[in-house]
Design an enzyme around this catalytic site. Structure first.
Site, PDB file in Angstrom:
ATOM      1  N   ARG A 165      -5.731  -4.218   2.754  1.00 21.77           N
ATOM      2  CA  ARG A 165      -5.170  -3.011   2.142  1.00 21.77           C
ATOM      3  C   ARG A 165      -6.164  -1.861   1.961  1.00 21.77           C
ATOM      4  O   ARG A 165      -5.804  -0.706   2.210  1.00 21.77           O
ATOM      5  CB  ARG A 165      -4.501  -3.342   0.797  1.00 21.77           C
ATOM      6  CG  ARG A 165      -3.370  -4.351   0.939  1.00 21.77           C
ATOM      7  CD  ARG A 165      -2.635  -4.587  -0.364  1.00 21.77           C
ATOM      8  NE  ARG A 165      -1.722  -3.499  -0.652  1.00 21.77           N
ATOM      9  CZ  ARG A 165      -1.952  -2.543  -1.521  1.00 21.77           C
ATOM     10  NH1 ARG A 165      -3.062  -2.509  -2.220  1.00 21.77           N
ATOM     11  NH2 ARG A 165      -1.068  -1.598  -1.705  1.00 21.77           N
TER      12      ARG A 165
ATOM     13  N   TYR B   5       0.941  -8.018  -1.070  1.00 23.82           N
ATOM     14  CA  TYR B   5       0.522  -7.562   0.261  1.00 23.82           C
ATOM     15  C   TYR B   5      -0.951  -7.867   0.537  1.00 23.82           C
ATOM     16  O   TYR B   5      -1.628  -7.102   1.207  1.00 23.82           O
ATOM     17  CB  TYR B   5       0.803  -6.058   0.437  1.00 23.82           C
ATOM     18  CG  TYR B   5       2.227  -5.716   0.098  1.00 23.82           C
ATOM     19  CD1 TYR B   5       3.253  -6.096   0.945  1.00 23.82           C
ATOM     20  CD2 TYR B   5       2.550  -5.070  -1.087  1.00 23.82           C
ATOM     21  CE1 TYR B   5       4.576  -5.833   0.624  1.00 23.82           C
ATOM     22  CE2 TYR B   5       3.867  -4.807  -1.420  1.00 23.82           C
ATOM     23  CZ  TYR B   5       4.870  -5.190  -0.565  1.00 23.82           C
ATOM     24  OH  TYR B   5       6.172  -4.928  -0.888  1.00 23.82           O
TER      25      TYR B   5
ATOM     26  N   GLU C 152      14.708  -4.115  -5.995  1.00 20.85           N
ATOM     27  CA  GLU C 152      13.966  -5.057  -5.148  1.00 20.85           C
ATOM     28  C   GLU C 152      12.464  -4.922  -5.358  1.00 20.85           C
ATOM     29  O   GLU C 152      11.743  -4.515  -4.451  1.00 20.85           O
ATOM     30  CB  GLU C 152      14.243  -4.769  -3.678  1.00 20.85           C
ATOM     31  CG  GLU C 152      15.682  -4.710  -3.302  1.00 20.85           C
ATOM     32  CD  GLU C 152      15.885  -3.984  -1.999  1.00 20.85           C
ATOM     33  OE1 GLU C 152      16.962  -4.159  -1.421  1.00 20.85           O
ATOM     34  OE2 GLU C 152      14.989  -3.238  -1.553  1.00 20.85           O
ATOM     35  N   PRO C 153      11.977  -5.236  -6.515  1.00 19.82           N
ATOM     36  CA  PRO C 153      10.547  -5.058  -6.758  1.00 19.82           C
ATOM     37  C   PRO C 153       9.698  -6.132  -6.090  1.00 19.82           C
ATOM     38  O   PRO C 153      10.034  -7.313  -6.132  1.00 19.82           O
ATOM     39  CB  PRO C 153      10.431  -5.157  -8.280  1.00 19.82           C
ATOM     40  CG  PRO C 153      11.601  -5.992  -8.693  1.00 19.82           C
ATOM     41  CD  PRO C 153      12.687  -5.779  -7.689  1.00 19.82           C
TER      42      PRO C 153
ATOM     43  N   GLY D 224       9.605   0.499  -5.331  1.00 20.44           N
ATOM     44  CA  GLY D 224       8.603   1.553  -5.291  1.00 20.44           C
ATOM     45  C   GLY D 224       7.955   1.770  -6.641  1.00 20.44           C
ATOM     46  O   GLY D 224       7.294   2.772  -6.869  1.00 20.44           O
TER      47      GLY D 224
ATOM     48  N   CYS E  66     -17.076  -8.594  12.086  1.00 19.21           N
ATOM     49  CA  CYS E  66     -17.882  -7.765  12.963  1.00 19.21           C
ATOM     50  C   CYS E  66     -17.138  -6.518  13.383  1.00 19.21           C
ATOM     51  O   CYS E  66     -16.765  -6.328  14.551  1.00 19.21           O
ATOM     52  CB  CYS E  66     -18.379  -8.587  14.139  1.00 19.21           C
ATOM     53  SG  CYS E  66     -19.612  -9.764  13.568  1.00 19.21           S
TER      54      CYS E  66
HETATM   55  C1  LIG Z   1       8.861  -3.821   0.850  1.00 26.90           C
HETATM   56  C2  LIG Z   1      10.197  -3.591   0.312  1.00 26.90           C
HETATM   57  C3  LIG Z   1      10.424  -3.635  -1.067  1.00 26.90           C
HETATM   58  C4  LIG Z   1       9.341  -3.880  -2.085  1.00 26.90           C
HETATM   59  O1  LIG Z   1       8.529  -2.746  -2.300  1.00 26.90           O
HETATM   60  P1  LIG Z   1       7.402  -2.757  -3.441  1.00 26.90           P
HETATM   61  O2  LIG Z   1       6.735  -1.460  -3.336  1.00 26.90           O
HETATM   62  O3  LIG Z   1       6.485  -3.896  -3.163  1.00 26.90           O
HETATM   63  O4  LIG Z   1       8.077  -2.954  -4.742  1.00 26.90           O
HETATM   64  C5  LIG Z   1      11.717  -3.456  -1.498  1.00 26.90           C
HETATM   65  N1  LIG Z   1      12.733  -3.234  -0.631  1.00 26.90           N
HETATM   66  C6  LIG Z   1      12.550  -3.186   0.706  1.00 26.90           C
HETATM   67  C7  LIG Z   1      13.686  -2.944   1.598  1.00 26.90           C
HETATM   68  C8  LIG Z   1      11.275  -3.344   1.222  1.00 26.90           C
HETATM   69  O5  LIG Z   1      11.087  -3.275   2.537  1.00 26.90           O
END
Ligand SMILES: *Cc1c(COP(=O)(O)O)cnc(C)c1O
Length: 409
Positions: free
Chosen positions: A298, A356, A259-260, A218, A328
């Site tokens: 997005r 994304y 988990e970036p 996040g 369209c």
């Molecule tokens: C999508 C996701 C992320 C990555 O989020 P970002 O905002 O792109 O950093 C990390 N962990 C999980 C479980 C996710 O679903």
């Protein structure tokens, strides 16, 4: 990468095209690891869904990253890219028990996010270690589409269900080796994140054999001038200290995992499009480009603001434009945006196009998905070919149905 490099890529590979600058990915990876250098065991698991090209995954592997995956197909991509199964964590939502078992068989770390599957999995495979995804119910960021930790979210096991969770773990005698949260994209406030972390620490104390705590992601990156960006240095300082204290309390040195996705790849990406038409109407000037929400959804899906520059005329007089696609349907990328004067045939560049963007592209309007190029050490490498007409029809089946014309009465 400068404008000249980008223009050269557009010339060589055509438009539309995604371009990723490896240097930026590497520096973001190093920035995050150095912010947490005081934590003895740190693990970054790159979130594959942000940008899943094999060459990007190989780059992550070379940096020492692990992977965060949400489908068995992403797991297979990771293994194909050379990752060891034990360096992959699988955090699905709403998938079948069967898929989870299949992934576990591969030796990948499982992360379970609901009590029903936890109970079934624990009963059948008490010896396979699992991580548990907790929902701490904290709103991180303002947009409810990308905040997944709040009370109505479908993600994670509510922290209020801890008693039930613990009963399942005890009854099945299953092995819980990790605990996880992911409060959703865009952490605006470090204090909010630290607050959620305290909830996770409290939950962690309930499990005796933890090896890691996963704080999800996040991290916010700036999209336009003046945007707030997660201060990872400050977060690193505060969370590292607190994490190390917690490990002492817990009595074991745990791994701190993140988990970036967006943080690592968003700013590395540029999306280059050609201006097909400049159209003056009674209310605005449209710049119509050779793309649409089939390639970059997005702005329409999340209202995200991708900065757009005219790299063919970067020093031109600025004017106001609505940048729209060729689909369209209404596919406005930006309205009333100041961009240096646009002529037909110019190349526009969308920034923050690494995360994304390509992974959400489609064939809507029977258009081809764009090519992707990796810019590494001053050289452009094609990493995904532009699709062709054969790609559009390769899975279509001519069922040879007899549609003999009916007589009109
Ligand atoms: C999508 C996701 C992320 C990555 O989020 P970002 O905002 O792109 O950093 C990390 N962990 C999980 C479980 C996710 O679903």
């Amino acid at each position: 990468m400068n404008n000249r490099d980008l223009l050269q890529v557009a010339q060589e590979f055509g438009s539309p095209v995604y371009v990723y600058d490896s240097e930026k990915i590497i520096s973001q990876y190093q920035r995050l690891t150095s912010a947490f250098k005081k934590v003895p065991k740190l693990r970054l698991n790159y979130a594959v869904k942000a940008l899943s090209n094999l060459n990007i995954l190989k780059l992550m592997n070379s940096l020492g990253s692990g992977l965060d995956t949400v489908s068995i197909q992403e797991v297979k991509l990771g293994i194909l890219a050379g990752f060891k199964p034990e360096d992959i964590i699988y955090t699905p939502n709403g998938v079948s028990l069967q898929e989870i078992e299949e992934v576990a068989q591969l030796g990948v770390q499982i992360n379970i996010d609901n009590l029903s599957v936890l109970e079934q999995f624990g009963a059948k495979h008490p010896h396979i270690p699992v991580c548990i995804r907790i929902n701490p119910h904290v709103m991180a960021g303002g947009n409810s589409n990308i905040s997944v930790g709040h009370i109505d979210s479908k993600f994670g096991i509510s922290v209020h269900q801890m008693p039930h969770l613990l009963r399942i773990v005890e009854n099945t005698n299953m092995l819980v080796n990790g605990i996880h949260m992911h409060t959703g994209s865009d952490i605006l406030d470090i204090e909010v994140f630290l607050y959620a972390s305290e909830i996770l620490f409290k939950a962690a104390k309930q499990f005796k054999s933890l090896e890691f705590i996963d704080f999800g992601s996040g991290f916010k990156v700036p999209y336009k001038e003046g945007d707030i960006e997660t201060n990872v240095e400050e977060l690193g300082k505060k969370l590292s200290k607190r994490f190390n204290e917690f490990c002492e309390e817990y009595g074991r040195e745990l791994t701190l995992a993140f988990e970036p996705g967006k943080f690592l790849v968003s700013e590395a990406g540029h999306f280059l499009v050609n201006v097909n038409v400049v159209k003056q109407t009674t209310s605005t000037v449209f710049a119509g480009v050779d793309s649409g929400f089939n390639h970059l959804i997005r702005p329409m899906l999340y209202g995200s603001n991708h900065e757009i520059t005219n790299i063919s005329n970067p020093k031109g007089r600025e004017r106001f434009y609505s940048v729209v696609g060729y689909i369209c349907e209404t596919d406005t990328f930006a309205s009333n945006r100041r961009i240096s004067e646009i002529s037909e045939g110019d190349i526009l560049c969308f920034k923050n196009a690494g995360a994304y963007c390509f992974t959400m592209s489609s064939n809507y309007n029977s258009r081809y998905r764009p090519a992707e190029v990796l810019w590494h050490e001053g050289k452009a490498h094609l990493i995904q070919k532009r699709e062709t007409f054969d790609d559009l029809i390769k899975n279509q089946v001519d069922a040879q149905v007899n549609f003999s014309s009916k007589e009109l009465v």
